[in-house]
Design a protein around this motif. Structure first.
Motif, PDB file in Angstrom:
ATOM      1  N   GLY A   1       0.825  -1.195   0.000  1.00 13.00           N
ATOM      2  CA  GLY A   1       0.000   0.000   0.000  1.00 13.00           C
ATOM      3  C   GLY A   1       0.857   1.242   0.000  1.00 13.00           C
ATOM      4  N   ALA A   2       0.361   2.315  -0.565  1.00 13.43           N
ATOM      5  CA  ALA A   2       1.144   3.554  -0.616  1.00 13.43           C
ATOM      6  C   ALA A   2       0.247   4.743  -0.884  1.00 13.43           C
ATOM      7  N   THR A   3       0.693   5.894  -0.415  1.00 20.25           N
ATOM      8  CA  THR A   3       0.151   7.178  -0.861  1.00 20.25           C
ATOM      9  C   THR A   3       1.344   8.106  -1.004  1.00 20.25           C
TER      10      THR A   3
ATOM     11  N   ALA B   1       0.386  10.281  10.373  1.00 18.42           N
ATOM     12  CA  ALA B   1      -0.434   9.127  10.739  1.00 18.42           C
ATOM     13  C   ALA B   1      -1.546   8.891   9.721  1.00 18.42           C
ATOM     14  N   GLN B   2      -2.069   9.966   9.159  1.00 17.82           N
ATOM     15  CA  GLN B   2      -3.075   9.818   8.105  1.00 17.82           C
ATOM     16  C   GLN B   2      -2.497   9.038   6.929  1.00 17.82           C
ATOM     17  N   PHE B   3      -1.301   9.426   6.505  1.00 15.43           N
ATOM     18  CA  PHE B   3      -0.656   8.721   5.388  1.00 15.43           C
ATOM     19  C   PHE B   3      -0.450   7.247   5.730  1.00 15.43           C
ATOM     20  N   ALA B   4       0.070   6.998   6.925  1.00 18.16           N
ATOM     21  CA  ALA B   4       0.367   5.620   7.326  1.00 18.16           C
ATOM     22  C   ALA B   4      -0.898   4.770   7.342  1.00 18.16           C
TER      23      ALA B   4
ATOM     24  N   VAL C   1      14.881  17.045  -2.874  1.00 14.86           N
ATOM     25  CA  VAL C   1      13.588  17.724  -2.853  1.00 14.86           C
ATOM     26  C   VAL C   1      12.732  17.012  -1.819  1.00 14.86           C
ATOM     27  N   LEU C   2      12.131  17.762  -0.904  1.00 18.49           N
ATOM     28  CA  LEU C   2      11.344  17.172   0.172  1.00 18.49           C
ATOM     29  C   LEU C   2      10.015  16.638  -0.348  1.00 18.49           C
ATOM     30  N   GLY C   3       9.741  15.377  -0.049  1.00 14.33           N
ATOM     31  CA  GLY C   3       8.464  14.775  -0.392  1.00 14.33           C
ATOM     32  C   GLY C   3       7.714  14.342   0.849  1.00 14.33           C
ATOM     33  N   GLU C   4       6.504  13.831   0.662  1.00 18.97           N
ATOM     34  CA  GLU C   4       5.708  13.333   1.777  1.00 18.97           C
ATOM     35  C   GLU C   4       4.905  12.124   1.317  1.00 18.97           C
ATOM     36  N   GLY C   5       4.434  11.335   2.289  1.00 18.59           N
ATOM     37  CA  GLY C   5       3.638  10.166   1.969  1.00 18.59           C
ATOM     38  C   GLY C   5       4.031   8.975   2.809  1.00 18.59           C
TER      39      GLY C   5
END
Length: 423
Positions: free
Chosen positions: A14-16, A76-79, A237-241
């Protein structure tokens, strides 16, 4: 096989990410060579030296009900989103206990974050200063805790065998998966939900990283800013997810007829003991992690055909990693297709190891290596030490068992290498 040396397999992903709201769209973006980097549009970005980042493609509030989202830090939402996808992908219909195929006492969760609930901490401090004590959210502490993502995932799936949160900067996500492999190998659990998450696109972290000269300031060309191995690379470059996998003992997976993506062969861990920020320039610590991986696991270097490199697009770090691969594997490194997926996702810090594990597993499953984009002028040192997949995805061998590595390294000199093998 003894219960202290059990085979571990990947049964769910799973991923976002900046490329998509799930694992399938993320993989599609990686294979297509798509960049998730964008200009920052927030008002606070105007005064920053760095005005680009890689935000998630799908906002978590489009997936999680808003009342629940308000009680969770963004990390935590992403996780939770990635874990729920992985859990369902593994074939489970409900949390452990409710789904009778899962014993909650034999289920664990290991979700890492390098920074944790930094946005909650900083935002609530602003509330305190601007609106007073009574306006601070009562959910602040459970939201900002570094273990909040892991705890919430553990609650969601009903894990009672242990819920853990490794914190080792940008190696955190990979260390979480390595820890989960050991939980299953040593008999503590039959199933572990594991991965990494990060949500640090905020003015303070960006200002701090920018003042360290660690981030790219190529604001005029956001999609070309993350360029591992290019001679003109100037920082990450800073990412998130988040990226999460469901790991399971091979016996347990076979009993329930689960689909298996790959075998999780094991991990190699070391520390540089060199500097709090700078990598050891010759990659000695990385070499030791790679050697530990080989020494402690049943892995033939000739099997390894792909490496998802840590490669953040920093001048020193990219080359140190490739030197280590060459030092440990010698001529065997010539047949390893090296991909730097951070060229597309940006650097997800503690979430990087999770997302890149998903990419590594899918590379084996589909037998194709994602490209490294934005390499217009390959660094001669990179060319001398590795076979970098550039421009377009590359097919991997279609016959026989093949293996792949996922490398992750972090501030403080943390080195983690994970190995996976086709089934």
């Amino acid at each position: 096989m003894s219960p202290t040396n059990r085979t571990v397999v990947v049964t769910g992903i799973g991923a976002t990410t900046p490329l998509g709201g799930d694992a399938a769209s993320t993989w599609e973006g990686l294979i297509a060579g798509k960049s998730g980097v964008k200009p920052l549009e927030q008002e606070w970005a105007a005064e920053q030296a760095v005005r680009i980042a890689a935000p998630v493609a799908v906002e978590p509030t489009e997936v999680i009900p808003r009342p629940q989202a308000r009680r969770l830090d963004r990390s935590a939402q992403f996780a939770l989103i990635a874990a729920q996808e992985a859990w369902k992908d593994a074939g489970f219909e409900a949390k452990a206990g409710e789904d009778t195929s899962v014993d909650p006492d034999r289920l664990g969760a290991v979700i890492a974050s390098g920074i944790g609930g930094v946005t909650t901490l900083l935002d609530q401090y602003d509330v305190l200063k601007e609106k007073g004590v009574r306006r601070v959210s009562p959910h602040t502490v459970p939201m900002l805790m570094p273990n909040s993502p892991s705890a919430n995932v553990g609650l969601a799936v009903g894990a009672r065998a242990g819920v853990h949160t490794p914190v080792s900067a940008c190696a955190s996500g990979a260390e979480a998966i390595g820890y989960a492999i050991e939980m299953i190998r040593t008999g503590r659990a039959d199933i572990v939900v594991a991965g990494g998450t990060e949500a640090a696109i905020h003015p303070l972290p960006i200002a701090a990283f920018g003042n360290m000269m660690a981030m790219s300031k190529n604001n005029e060309n956001p999609q070309g800013a993350s360029r591992p191995y290019d001679v003109a690379r100037d920082g990450f470059v800073l990412g998130e997810g988040a990226g999460v996998v469901v790991l399971e003992s091979a016996e347990h997976a076979a009993r329930r007829g689960a689909r298996v993506y790959a075998e999780a062969v094991g991990q190699g861990i070391s520390a540089d003991a060199h500097d709090i920020v700078q990598p050891e320039p010759e990659g000695r610590g990385i070499s030791q992690a790679l050697q530990n991986l080989l020494d402690r696991n049943d892995l033939d270097p000739a099997e390894i055909v792909h490496v998802n490199a840590h490669a953040t697009s920093t001048p020193a770090g990219d080359i140190a990693e490739l030197k280590a691969l060459r030092k440990v594997f010698g001529d065997d490194a010539d047949h390893m297709a090296v991909s730097a997926t951070k060229s597309m996702t940006g650097h997800l810090l503690g979430g990087a190891g999770g997302v890149e594990t998903v990419a590594t597993v899918l590379a084996l499953y589909h037998r194709v290596a994602p490209p490294t984009i934005n390499v217009e002028n390959l660094d001669p040192e990179a060319e001398a030490n590795a076979d970098v997949v550039r421009g377009e995805a590359r097919k991997l061998p279609v016959e026989g068992r093949i293996a792949a590595l996922n490398d992750s390294f972090g501030f403080g000199g943390h080195n983690v290498v994970l190995a996976f093998r086709s089934v």
